[in-house]
Structures are given as C-alpha cells and as structure tokens.
Design a protein around this motif. Structure first.
Motif, mmCIF file in Angstrom:
data_model
loop_
_atom_site.group_PDB
_atom_site.id
_atom_site.type_symbol
_atom_site.label_atom_id
_atom_site.label_comp_id
_atom_site.label_asym_id
_atom_site.label_seq_id
_atom_site.Cartn_x
_atom_site.Cartn_y
_atom_site.Cartn_z
ATOM 1 N N GLY A 1 50.626 43.149 8.936
ATOM 2 C CA GLY A 1 50.483 42.528 7.822
ATOM 3 C C GLY A 1 50.282 43.695 7.525
ATOM 4 O O GLY A 1 50.933 44.565 7.331
ATOM 5 N N CYS A 2 50.603 43.568 5.609
ATOM 6 C CA CYS A 2 50.191 44.623 4.970
ATOM 7 C C CYS A 2 49.341 44.414 3.882
ATOM 8 O O CYS A 2 48.499 43.675 4.207
ATOM 9 C CB CYS A 2 51.876 44.852 3.564
ATOM 10 S SG CYS A 2 51.937 43.261 3.176
ATOM 11 N N SER A 3 49.106 45.704 3.196
ATOM 12 C CA SER A 3 47.060 45.401 2.124
ATOM 13 C C SER A 3 47.644 46.524 1.539
ATOM 14 O O SER A 3 48.603 47.234 1.022
ATOM 15 C CB SER A 3 46.795 45.757 3.388
ATOM 16 O OG SER A 3 45.361 45.807 2.938
ATOM 17 N N ILE A 4 46.711 46.640 0.297
ATOM 18 C CA ILE A 4 46.944 47.065 -1.218
ATOM 19 C C ILE A 4 45.273 47.781 -0.053
ATOM 20 O O ILE A 4 44.513 47.510 0.028
ATOM 21 C CB ILE A 4 46.248 46.319 -1.765
ATOM 22 C CG1 ILE A 4 48.008 45.448 -2.267
ATOM 23 C CG2 ILE A 4 46.278 47.671 -3.151
ATOM 24 C CD1 ILE A 4 47.454 45.231 -3.781
ATOM 25 N N MET A 5 45.545 49.042 -0.173
ATOM 26 C CA MET A 5 44.347 50.714 0.247
ATOM 27 C C MET A 5 44.175 51.990 -0.391
ATOM 28 O O MET A 5 45.095 51.985 -0.831
ATOM 29 C CB MET A 5 45.034 51.042 2.093
ATOM 30 C CG MET A 5 45.387 49.641 2.719
ATOM 31 S SD MET A 5 45.212 50.487 4.680
ATOM 32 C CE MET A 5 43.562 50.554 4.886
ATOM 33 N N PRO A 6 43.081 51.941 -0.255
ATOM 34 C CA PRO A 6 43.006 53.349 -0.840
ATOM 35 C C PRO A 6 43.519 54.810 -0.128
ATOM 36 O O PRO A 6 44.282 54.710 0.950
ATOM 37 C CB PRO A 6 41.145 53.567 -0.473
ATOM 38 C CG PRO A 6 40.729 52.636 -0.586
ATOM 39 C CD PRO A 6 42.375 51.301 0.544
ATOM 40 N N LEU A 7 44.357 55.106 -1.714
ATOM 41 C CA LEU A 7 44.912 56.370 -0.648
ATOM 42 C C LEU A 7 44.633 57.524 -0.122
ATOM 43 O O LEU A 7 45.015 57.806 0.850
ATOM 44 C CB LEU A 7 46.107 56.876 -1.954
ATOM 45 C CG LEU A 7 46.305 58.447 -1.653
ATOM 46 C CD1 LEU A 7 47.881 57.890 -0.885
ATOM 47 C CD2 LEU A 7 47.826 59.024 -2.795
ATOM 48 N N ILE A 8 42.809 57.656 -0.398
ATOM 49 C CA ILE A 8 42.286 58.473 0.035
ATOM 50 C C ILE A 8 42.162 58.719 1.708
ATOM 51 O O ILE A 8 42.150 59.516 2.498
ATOM 52 C CB ILE A 8 40.758 58.424 -0.350
ATOM 53 C CG1 ILE A 8 39.959 59.344 -0.519
ATOM 54 C CG2 ILE A 8 40.169 57.388 0.080
ATOM 55 C CD1 ILE A 8 40.217 60.613 -0.786
ATOM 56 N N GLY A 9 42.123 56.710 2.460
ATOM 57 C CA GLY A 9 41.802 57.152 3.483
ATOM 58 C C GLY A 9 43.162 56.920 4.451
ATOM 59 O O GLY A 9 43.517 56.617 5.283
ATOM 60 N N ILE A 10 44.140 57.018 3.798
ATOM 61 C CA ILE A 10 45.599 56.904 5.013
ATOM 62 C C ILE A 10 46.880 58.545 4.735
ATOM 63 O O ILE A 10 48.152 57.975 4.700
ATOM 64 C CB ILE A 10 46.582 55.823 4.072
ATOM 65 C CG1 ILE A 10 46.842 56.097 3.021
ATOM 66 C CG2 ILE A 10 45.833 54.177 4.346
ATOM 67 C CD1 ILE A 10 48.074 54.956 2.209
ATOM 68 N N LYS A 11 45.819 59.463 4.466
ATOM 69 C CA LYS A 11 46.819 61.099 4.402
ATOM 70 C C LYS A 11 47.692 61.058 5.332
ATOM 71 O O LYS A 11 48.742 61.052 5.541
ATOM 72 C CB LYS A 11 45.641 61.494 4.101
ATOM 73 C CG LYS A 11 46.790 63.099 4.203
ATOM 74 C CD LYS A 11 45.745 64.559 3.716
ATOM 75 C CE LYS A 11 46.833 65.286 3.649
ATOM 76 N NZ LYS A 11 44.961 66.995 3.853
ATOM 77 N N ASN A 12 47.217 60.893 6.857
ATOM 78 C CA ASN A 12 47.429 61.107 7.828
ATOM 79 C C ASN A 12 48.785 60.297 8.470
ATOM 80 O O ASN A 12 49.748 60.767 8.541
ATOM 81 C CB ASN A 12 46.639 61.681 8.690
ATOM 82 C CG ASN A 12 46.248 62.596 8.567
ATOM 83 O OD1 ASN A 12 46.508 63.586 8.629
ATOM 84 N ND2 ASN A 12 44.794 62.752 9.452
ATOM 85 N N GLU A 13 48.901 59.106 8.289
ATOM 86 C CA GLU A 13 49.902 57.794 8.541
ATOM 87 C C GLU A 13 50.414 57.349 7.644
ATOM 88 O O GLU A 13 51.946 57.724 8.061
ATOM 89 C CB GLU A 13 48.813 56.725 8.503
ATOM 90 C CG GLU A 13 48.019 56.188 9.835
ATOM 91 C CD GLU A 13 46.562 56.946 9.679
ATOM 92 O OE1 GLU A 13 45.709 57.682 10.492
ATOM 93 O OE2 GLU A 13 46.263 57.715 7.981
ATOM 94 N N LEU A 14 50.054 58.506 6.105
ATOM 95 C CA LEU A 14 52.017 58.177 5.030
ATOM 96 C C LEU A 14 52.662 59.620 5.995
ATOM 97 O O LEU A 14 54.007 59.616 5.617
ATOM 98 C CB LEU A 14 50.875 59.012 4.080
ATOM 99 C CG LEU A 14 50.585 57.423 3.460
ATOM 100 C CD1 LEU A 14 49.878 57.612 1.473
ATOM 101 C CD2 LEU A 14 51.729 56.251 3.581
ATOM 102 N N LYS A 15 51.302 60.491 6.265
ATOM 103 C CA LYS A 15 52.570 62.287 6.557
ATOM 104 C C LYS A 15 53.256 61.546 7.687
ATOM 105 O O LYS A 15 54.293 62.376 8.080
ATOM 106 C CB LYS A 15 51.771 63.057 7.228
ATOM 107 C CG LYS A 15 52.099 64.824 7.279
ATOM 108 C CD LYS A 15 51.374 65.459 6.875
ATOM 109 C CE LYS A 15 51.477 67.070 7.352
ATOM 110 N NZ LYS A 15 50.223 67.608 7.484
ATOM 111 N N ASN A 16 52.948 61.131 8.828
ATOM 112 C CA ASN A 16 54.120 60.945 10.995
ATOM 113 C C ASN A 16 54.300 59.334 10.545
ATOM 114 O O ASN A 16 55.445 59.012 11.011
ATOM 115 C CB ASN A 16 52.243 60.741 11.402
ATOM 116 C CG ASN A 16 51.160 59.644 11.622
ATOM 117 O OD1 ASN A 16 51.751 58.812 10.364
ATOM 118 N ND2 ASN A 16 50.447 59.553 12.022
#
Length: 307
Positions: A236-251
């Motif tokens: 699914g999708c979610s509303i998540m804190p940016l602080i915890g997804i840096k690497n996932e956004l990058k890859n």
C-alpha cells in the motif's frame, strides 16, 4: 557468596531484556558467554533466578528481588566512578533519553558530538513507541524524551530541535499511475497506518479528516520500519516522515507524490518534566544542543531541502 560485578551487570540485562540473546547483543558478548555467567551466578543461590517455559525465559519472583538489589549495587558503583571523574574536573554521569521510533533517525546526530567531547558520560537511549516514551517521562525514568507531538497531560519544558516533515509515499512500480491522478485514493488503494497512539498516525488521521478523504482498505503496523518495508513491497502507500526514507528515495524504491495540503510539518522536540531538577550532565547536554543545533541541522540534514 562470590558473585562479581560482571555477573550482576549480565543478570540485570537478562532481566531487563527478558532474553539471553538480547542481553548478549546489548552487552556485546556472545550468547554462550552470557549463558555461562548466568549459570555461575545461579549456582550461588539455592532458589532459581529464572525458569524456561516453552522455550521462553521467565524471571522468578526471587530473581526479580535479586535484580533490584543488583541495580542498587551497580548504581552505587557507577556513582563512585562518576564522582572520581568529577573530582578530576571531568564531566561524568549518565544521560538517559527515551526516543519515539522515528526519532532514531534524529537523536544520534544531536548526541554524537556531546558524547565524543565528554568521555566520562554514559548514554542510555531507549527507542520505543510513544506510549512507552510518555510513561518513561511520567515515571521520571529519563532525563529527556524526543517526541514530535507533545503529550498534553504533562507539564513539560521543551527545546525544539528541527522540523519533521511527512509526505505521501509509495513504491512507484505499484501505485504511480493511481497517485498521479487527481483522486487522492481509490477504493482498492490500501493505506498503511502506524498503531493507535503514534504521532505519525495522528498526523495522518488529522490530514485525512480535514481533507474529507475516505480511505478504503486500511493496514496497521506497529513500527515505522515495518510500514516502510510494507510500502516498498507494494502492500500500500502511506504518509511517512521524510527523515526515515532518505536512502529509499535515493535508490528509487520509494517516491514522493505531491498532493494538496501535503507535506504535513511538525517539530522534533526534546522534552523533560517541568518539575525535574536536571543533573549536571543533563544540563550540559541541553546547553550543547542549544549552541550546536543549527550547525548539526546544516551539516547532517541539509538534504531535506531537496524535497
């Protein structure tokens, strides 16, 4: 009786963690080494300290009594060491911090420089859910807690650290076409929530209510890491804190999808009981944070501005 301080520390960790494996990890010892020390400690008592039921370790009532005594002894020993260092002009003592799970991506950066500069300070940092963080404050078990939403039933003082920004994210291979449409969600788009009481969940629910968005399928998970892995897997999708997804956004395993009234922005706050008399170590840390926080943000969180 011929038990050692080393055995007392090991037994205290076993009682705290309720597990030999977790105690060995916390102490940076092998599991067999911890088991041997527990056996040697047990051999000095005619009454069992622990028992195993269904492969699970339980602490007996007698064991808990011994653990309380062990804590007092260890606290006195630590106190002697701290006083010795203090007489030598060195800041010494224990700093206890309780951190909500997402805060583990924030707090270490505000602690690192302080701990390196003050080698006589011991750090105890508990990363847990919000309910446990609030309980640790209520029971005066910690010097500080890190939260993004202040508990309104406690009289607290606070030091604001940095912004906390939450975005709608999903695995682009699964939900990109849907989330780029004008509709926020459709019936078959699952939305993944944290557990009740979580600040992230509260922020999501407030946003959804204000935007009058009807959610179809809901999934509930009990940690930020679990939510992240579920979103990456396409659950699914979610509303998540940016602080915890840096690497996932990058890859590219996660992607931010802009929507009206998003992102949600809150603030990470370091809080403590208003009535608490801060120790010299806690006072020094608070002064350090106030002096250094802008430099820490610029050095370690400048990547926020890309989003």
């Amino acid at each position: 009786m011929n038990y050692t301080l080393h055995q007392l520390r090991i037994f205290s960790q076993i009682v705290e963690k309720q597990s030999i494996t977790k105690a060995s990890e916390a102490l940076y010892l092998t599991q067999p080494a911890v088991s041997i020390q527990l056996k040697n400690f047990q051999d000095q008592f005619p009454i069992p300290l622990t028992e195993v039921v269904g492969r699970k370790l339980f602490i007996t009532d007698f064991g808990r009594e011994i653990a309380l005594s062990a804590e007092r002894i260890l606290s006195e020993v630590d106190g002697i060491n701290y006083r010795m260092q203090s007489f030598g002009g060195k800041l010494a003592g224990r700093l206890k911090v309780s951190v909500v799970s997402t805060g583990k991506y924030v707090m270490p950066y505000f602690l690192s420089g302080f701990m390196k500069a003050n080698t006589g300070v011991d750090l105890v940092m508990d990363v847990t859910n919000k309910a446990r963080v609030v309980q640790s404050l209520e029971e005066n078990q910690v010097d500080f807690a890190l939260v993004s939403v202040l508990p309104d039933h406690l009289k607290l003082k606070k030091a604001s650290l940095m912004k906390n920004v939450l975005y709608l994210v999903a695995n682009p291979n699964h939900y990109k076409k849907i989330l780029l449409s004008k509709k926020m969600f459709v019936k078959d788009t699952p939305l993944i929530f944290r557990e009740p009481g979580s600040a992230t969940r509260a922020a999501m629910e407030t946003y959804l209510n204000n935007a009058e968005i009807q959610v179809g399928k809901r999934i509930e998970l009990t940690s930020n890491e679990a939510v992240k892995q579920a979103v990456i897997a396409g659950l699914g999708c979610s509303i998540m804190p940016l602080i915890g997804i840096k690497n996932e956004l990058k890859n590219g395993s996660l992607e931010i999808f802009p929507k009206r009234s998003l992102p949600i922005q809150t603030t990470w706050n370091l809080v403590w009981l208003a009535s608490k008399k801060l120790s010299p170590v806690a006072t020094a840390f608070l002064e350090y944070v106030e002096q250094e926080k802008e430099q820490i943000i610029q050095r370690d969180f400048d990547w926020f501005e890309k989003y």
